[in-house]
Design a protein around this motif. Structure first.
Motif, mmCIF file in Angstrom:
data_model
loop_
_atom_site.group_PDB
_atom_site.id
_atom_site.type_symbol
_atom_site.label_atom_id
_atom_site.label_comp_id
_atom_site.label_asym_id
_atom_site.label_seq_id
_atom_site.Cartn_x
_atom_site.Cartn_y
_atom_site.Cartn_z
ATOM 1 N N ARG A 65 4.886 16.819 -10.082
ATOM 2 C CA ARG A 65 5.725 16.244 -9.022
ATOM 3 C C ARG A 65 4.925 15.947 -7.762
ATOM 4 O O ARG A 65 4.160 16.787 -7.281
ATOM 5 N N VAL A 66 5.130 14.752 -7.229
ATOM 6 C CA VAL A 66 4.495 14.346 -5.972
ATOM 7 C C VAL A 66 5.473 13.442 -5.226
ATOM 8 O O VAL A 66 6.520 13.053 -5.750
ATOM 9 N N LEU A 67 5.114 13.099 -3.993
ATOM 10 C CA LEU A 67 5.834 12.078 -3.238
ATOM 11 C C LEU A 67 4.981 10.823 -3.207
ATOM 12 O O LEU A 67 3.748 10.902 -3.132
ATOM 13 N N ILE A 68 5.627 9.661 -3.256
ATOM 14 C CA ILE A 68 4.933 8.384 -3.138
ATOM 15 C C ILE A 68 5.424 7.733 -1.854
ATOM 16 O O ILE A 68 6.570 7.281 -1.775
ATOM 17 N N LYS A 69 4.558 7.709 -0.834
ATOM 18 C CA LYS A 69 4.975 7.218 0.485
ATOM 19 C C LYS A 69 4.393 5.840 0.775
ATOM 20 O O LYS A 69 3.244 5.533 0.451
ATOM 21 N N HIS A 70 5.217 5.030 1.431
ATOM 22 C CA HIS A 70 4.798 3.695 1.818
ATOM 23 C C HIS A 70 3.923 3.802 3.062
ATOM 24 O O HIS A 70 4.305 4.418 4.058
ATOM 25 N N CYS A 71 2.727 3.211 3.005
ATOM 26 C CA CYS A 71 1.755 3.389 4.091
ATOM 27 C C CYS A 71 2.234 2.803 5.417
ATOM 28 O O CYS A 71 2.014 3.388 6.479
ATOM 29 N N LYS A 72 2.871 1.650 5.385
ATOM 30 C CA LYS A 72 3.268 1.003 6.641
ATOM 31 C C LYS A 72 4.428 1.724 7.306
ATOM 32 O O LYS A 72 4.413 1.961 8.521
ATOM 33 N N THR A 73 5.450 2.089 6.540
ATOM 34 C CA THR A 73 6.673 2.648 7.128
ATOM 35 C C THR A 73 6.764 4.166 7.007
ATOM 36 O O THR A 73 7.629 4.771 7.627
ATOM 37 N N ASN A 74 5.895 4.763 6.181
ATOM 38 C CA ASN A 74 5.884 6.213 5.938
ATOM 39 C C ASN A 74 7.181 6.704 5.278
ATOM 40 O O ASN A 74 7.489 7.888 5.333
ATOM 41 N N GLN A 75 7.926 5.805 4.683
ATOM 42 C CA GLN A 75 9.120 6.187 3.936
ATOM 43 C C GLN A 75 8.750 6.455 2.481
ATOM 44 O O GLN A 75 7.890 5.782 1.907
ATOM 45 N N ALA A 76 9.399 7.458 1.887
ATOM 46 C CA ALA A 76 9.082 7.858 0.519
ATOM 47 C C ALA A 76 9.920 7.082 -0.487
ATOM 48 O O ALA A 76 11.101 6.804 -0.259
ATOM 49 N N LEU A 77 9.307 6.732 -1.600
ATOM 50 C CA LEU A 77 10.017 6.068 -2.682
ATOM 51 C C LEU A 77 11.154 6.965 -3.160
ATOM 52 O O LEU A 77 10.970 8.170 -3.346
ATOM 53 N N ALA A 78 12.334 6.393 -3.350
ATOM 54 C CA ALA A 78 13.513 7.204 -3.667
ATOM 55 C C ALA A 78 14.403 6.495 -4.675
ATOM 56 O O ALA A 78 14.501 5.267 -4.691
ATOM 57 N N TRP A 94 0.837 -1.201 0.000
ATOM 58 C CA TRP A 94 0.000 0.000 0.000
ATOM 59 C C TRP A 94 0.873 1.252 0.000
ATOM 60 O O TRP A 94 1.837 1.365 0.760
ATOM 61 N N TRP A 95 0.512 2.198 -0.863
ATOM 62 C CA TRP A 95 1.220 3.475 -0.978
ATOM 63 C C TRP A 95 0.217 4.613 -0.943
ATOM 64 O O TRP A 95 -0.997 4.391 -1.036
ATOM 65 N N LYS A 96 0.694 5.821 -0.817
ATOM 66 C CA LYS A 96 -0.176 6.994 -0.872
ATOM 67 C C LYS A 96 0.588 8.150 -1.520
ATOM 68 O O LYS A 96 1.823 8.207 -1.468
ATOM 69 N N ILE A 97 -0.164 9.049 -2.158
ATOM 70 C CA ILE A 97 0.416 10.221 -2.813
ATOM 71 C C ILE A 97 0.367 11.405 -1.849
ATOM 72 O O ILE A 97 -0.665 11.677 -1.235
ATOM 73 N N VAL A 98 1.500 12.091 -1.719
ATOM 74 C CA VAL A 98 1.614 13.252 -0.843
ATOM 75 C C VAL A 98 2.113 14.432 -1.668
ATOM 76 O O VAL A 98 2.983 14.279 -2.526
ATOM 77 N N HIS A 99 1.565 15.608 -1.408
ATOM 78 C CA HIS A 99 2.021 16.811 -2.115
ATOM 79 C C HIS A 99 3.501 17.033 -1.817
ATOM 80 O O HIS A 99 3.947 16.873 -0.683
ATOM 81 N N PHE A 100 4.268 17.406 -2.853
ATOM 82 C CA PHE A 100 5.717 17.492 -2.668
ATOM 83 C C PHE A 100 6.132 18.685 -1.815
ATOM 84 O O PHE A 100 7.224 18.699 -1.257
ATOM 85 N N GLU A 101 5.262 19.668 -1.660
ATOM 86 C CA GLU A 101 5.575 20.854 -0.858
ATOM 87 C C GLU A 101 5.022 20.667 0.551
ATOM 88 O O GLU A 101 3.805 20.613 0.743
ATOM 89 N N PRO A 102 5.866 20.577 1.593
ATOM 90 C CA PRO A 102 5.376 20.289 2.950
ATOM 91 C C PRO A 102 4.325 21.278 3.456
ATOM 92 O O PRO A 102 3.371 20.877 4.120
ATOM 93 N N GLN A 103 4.484 22.558 3.135
ATOM 94 C CA GLN A 103 3.549 23.574 3.639
ATOM 95 C C GLN A 103 2.161 23.459 3.005
ATOM 96 O O GLN A 103 1.197 24.030 3.521
ATOM 97 N N GLU A 104 2.054 22.735 1.887
ATOM 98 C CA GLU A 104 0.786 22.643 1.171
ATOM 99 C C GLU A 104 0.027 21.351 1.455
ATOM 100 O O GLU A 104 -1.092 21.172 0.991
ATOM 101 N N ARG A 105 0.602 20.454 2.213
ATOM 102 C CA ARG A 105 0.031 19.114 2.342
ATOM 103 C C ARG A 105 -1.334 19.097 3.030
ATOM 104 O O ARG A 105 -2.238 18.377 2.620
ATOM 105 N N LEU A 106 -1.480 19.864 4.070
ATOM 106 C CA LEU A 106 -2.756 19.887 4.782
ATOM 107 C C LEU A 106 -3.863 20.414 3.883
ATOM 108 O O LEU A 106 -4.987 19.901 3.884
ATOM 109 N N GLU A 107 -3.535 21.422 3.091
ATOM 110 C CA GLU A 107 -4.524 22.018 2.194
ATOM 111 C C GLU A 107 -4.966 21.048 1.098
ATOM 112 O O GLU A 107 -6.134 21.025 0.701
ATOM 113 N N TYR A 108 -4.021 20.233 0.598
ATOM 114 C CA TYR A 108 -4.326 19.348 -0.525
ATOM 115 C C TYR A 108 -4.808 17.968 -0.094
ATOM 116 O O TYR A 108 -5.242 17.180 -0.934
ATOM 117 N N GLU A 109 -4.785 17.661 1.189
ATOM 118 C CA GLU A 109 -5.221 16.341 1.652
ATOM 119 C C GLU A 109 -6.672 16.093 1.242
ATOM 120 O O GLU A 109 -7.559 16.907 1.493
#
Length: 287
Positions: free
Chosen positions: A205-218, A181-196
């Motif tokens: 551009r986005v971040l792809i984060k692993h749901c279990k570990t919260n680590q981003a694909l790199a 399981w993964w999730k898409i997160v806005h790449f700009e930290p200050q904008e994440r709450l607004e775009y949730e």
């Protein structure tokens, strides 16, 4: 008295050279020569795939996309790719990639079986519905030769981690468990709450984060690995933060689709980072 066939061809006695040629001929008939296996693998895994054409500029469940990192300092543009060798291919019941299978970040930016992934629902969302920021989903290879495998990761352990960096490993597996399981997160930290909860636009551009570990694909430009396709970058799940607590470009991905007027990838225009906010607004007029 000399007996024919008393020794194997490895002993190199008697008609050993003729025996070698005979054995190679039999292997060739069965398609078991290494060169034949490599050709068979590349013929199937590099077969072109049509990516989804996004009409509304948003990502949807069932879309076929490429995961592309635009590169950075001493790192070329690359895409998440199946890193299969001849030992990863099964012959029966039908030819295809078998799990588990490695992945890498390949520099060949072309839509093919090796680089195509399907955005797959894990929460019951129907196919065709819009993917939203922070919503869980899976990334699945295409069916057929690619095997319909899931991009999977789990917490780093001593016996299970990325080979070169020793960071959290990313592989392909057939289980479809919570580890995929993964999730898409806005790449700009200050904008994440607004775009949730807002729709995720394609080709930005986005971040792809692993749901279990919260680590981003790199993608790791400093760790180059040899594959049957070229020298490529190691892929891992690890969040790289800069001095401002924002993620580095190693973690920035574009879920790339195709142009409506043809098969050309949208990102071939190579949009500049400064234009990102304008593109996001155009793709999502409701945001």
């Amino acid at each position: 008295m000399t007996h024919s066939g008393s020794y194997s061809c490895k002993v190199k006695t008697g008609n050993w050279f003729e025996d070698v040629l005979c054995e190679d001929a039999k292997k060739k008939e069965r398609g078991e020569l290494v060169a034949q296996k490599v050709d068979f693998l590349k013929e199937n895994i590099l077969r072109p795939v049509n990516l989804t054409v996004t009409v509304d500029g948003r990502l949807h469940f069932g879309n076929v996309v490429m995961l592309v990192n635009m590169g950075g300092e001493k790192r070329e543009c690359s895409a998440v790719s199946i890193n299969a060798d001849i030992n990863s291919v099964r012959r029966s019941p039908s030819p295809g990639i078998q799990a588990p299978c490695e992945v890498s970040a390949g520099k060949g930016i072309q839509a093919c079986v090796r680089t195509a992934f399907i955005i797959t629902s894990v929460d019951g969302s129907p196919e065709g519905s819009t993917l939203h920021f922070e919503q869980s989903f899976a990334l699945k290879t295409t069916s057929g030769f690619a095997g319909g495998l899931y991009l999977t990761s789990d917490m780093k352990r001593l016996e299970k981690c990325a080979k070169k960096s020793r960071l959290q490993e990313v592989t392909l597996d057939d289980s479809g468990s919570f580890m995929s399981w993964w999730k898409i997160v806005h790449f700009e930290p200050q904008e994440r709450l607004e775009y949730e909860g807002q729709p995720v636009p394609a080709n930005v551009r986005v971040l792809i984060k692993h749901c279990k570990t919260n680590q981003a694909l790199a993608v790791l430009g400093q760790h180059v690995i040899w594959t049957p396709y070229d020298n490529e970058y190691e892929l891992t799940a690890h969040t790289f933060l800069n001095s401002c607590r924002g993620e580095e470009d190693n973690n920035h991905w574009i879920l790339c689709t195709s142009r409506s007027e043809g098969k050309e990838l949208v990102i071939l225009n190579h949009p500049q980072p400064a234009a990102h906010d304008e593109e996001l607004t155009q793709a999502n007029p409701d945001i």
